[in-house]
Design an enzyme around this catalytic site. Structure first.
Site: not given
Ligand code: IPE
Ligand code: IPE
Ligand code: MG
Length: 240
Positions: A67, A33, A127, A16
């Site tokens: 999203r 990403h 792995l 995240d």
């Molecule tokens: C969890 O992160 C999902 C992934 C990293 C793929 P999110 O950014 O979607 O989670 P929330 O919305 O903060 O709980």
């Molecule tokens: C995690 O990073 C990746 C996915 C959920 C695909 P985020 O996109 O949730 O990044 P933040 O949390 O908005 O910084």
């Molecule tokens: Mg996130």
């Protein structure tokens, strides 16, 4: 049961913080990403170097469809590009790729790329990289129940271990260590069933910045934990 001080065999990571990493640099979220994919490749190598057997990463959750559509389509395109860019390298590194999640909702193109990635790496054993994509812990429990019912398992024989055979991660031991980067302290519907006795480490590091140093810190924290699984410490006197 692993001893205190033992290294984790299975690490699960909620990758995240990509969006915030990009925002800090005044870049569109997509670039976060993109940097996140490169970070994953580095962490896969670091896990191989540390003899980790299974690495399970949360790449796209069942809820990430909420999203904006341009972010979702950007992510899908990025995954396709990542498979073609890194598949040969992952194969050469001895990585076996497995996709866990609901494949029904993804495009035919992506489904084919996943199938190909699994097929060409199936013989690798250094792995196992489980990529949780369109995955949710609640989805996993429901799909396992459905499969058990469809297989005709009678209600009275549906034990925890029998149901586990139908779970998406049935090929792997439960994760020892669960890492979440990005500063949030929640599970966000990842591995709900499998993380019953997993050790959690939360890091403020944004995923694209996560590397060997942060991985070693998480492993060191894990090795300090006393895993009791509901029992008592071995050295504690037992009541007679
Ligand atoms: C969890 O992160 C999902 C992934 C990293 C793929 P999110 O950014 O979607 O989670 P929330 O919305 O903060 O709980
Ligand atoms: C995690 O990073 C990746 C996915 C959920 C695909 P985020 O996109 O949730 O990044 P933040 O949390 O908005 O910084
Ligand atoms: Mg996130």
């Amino acid at each position: 049961m692993p001893d205190k001080g033992a290294k984790p065999r299975h690490i699960a990571i909620v990758m995240d913080g990509n969006g915030r990493w990009a925002k800090k640099r005044f870049l569109p979220r997509f670039f976060g990403h993109k940097a996140g994919v490169d970070s994953l490749v580095r962490v896969v190598q670091a896990c191989i170097d540390r003899n980790v057997e299974q690495l399970t990463v949360f790449a796209f959750s069942s809820e990430n469809w909420k999203r904006p559509s341009d972010e979702v389509s950007g992510l899908m395109g990025l995954v396709l590009a990542a498979v073609s860019k890194y598949l040969a390298r992952m194969g050469a590194m001895g990585v076996q790729i497995r996709i866990v999640g609901d494949r029904d909702a993804v495009s035919d193109k992506l489904r084919k790329a996943w199938n190909e990635a699994e097929r060409v790496t199936a013989h690798n054993h250094k792995l196992v990289l489980n990529v949780a994509f369109n995955y949710g812990g609640r989805w996993d429990i429901v799909q396992a129940c459905r499969k058990a019912i469809a297989a005709g398992v009678p209600a009275e024989s549906l034990t925890e271990s029998r149901l586990n055979e139908f779970m998406a991660m049935s090929h792997a031991p439960d994760p020892d260590l669960f890492i979440r980067t990005g500063g949030e302290v929640r599970i966000s519907n990842f591995l709900l069933w499998q993380a019953a006795y997993t050790e959690f480490v939360f890091s403020d590091c944004l995923w694209p910045d996560f590397g060997e140093k942060e991985l070693d810190a998480a492993i060191a924290a894990y090795r300090e934990r006393d895993r009791r699984f509901g029992g008592v410490k071995a050295e504690e006197p037992q009541p007679c």
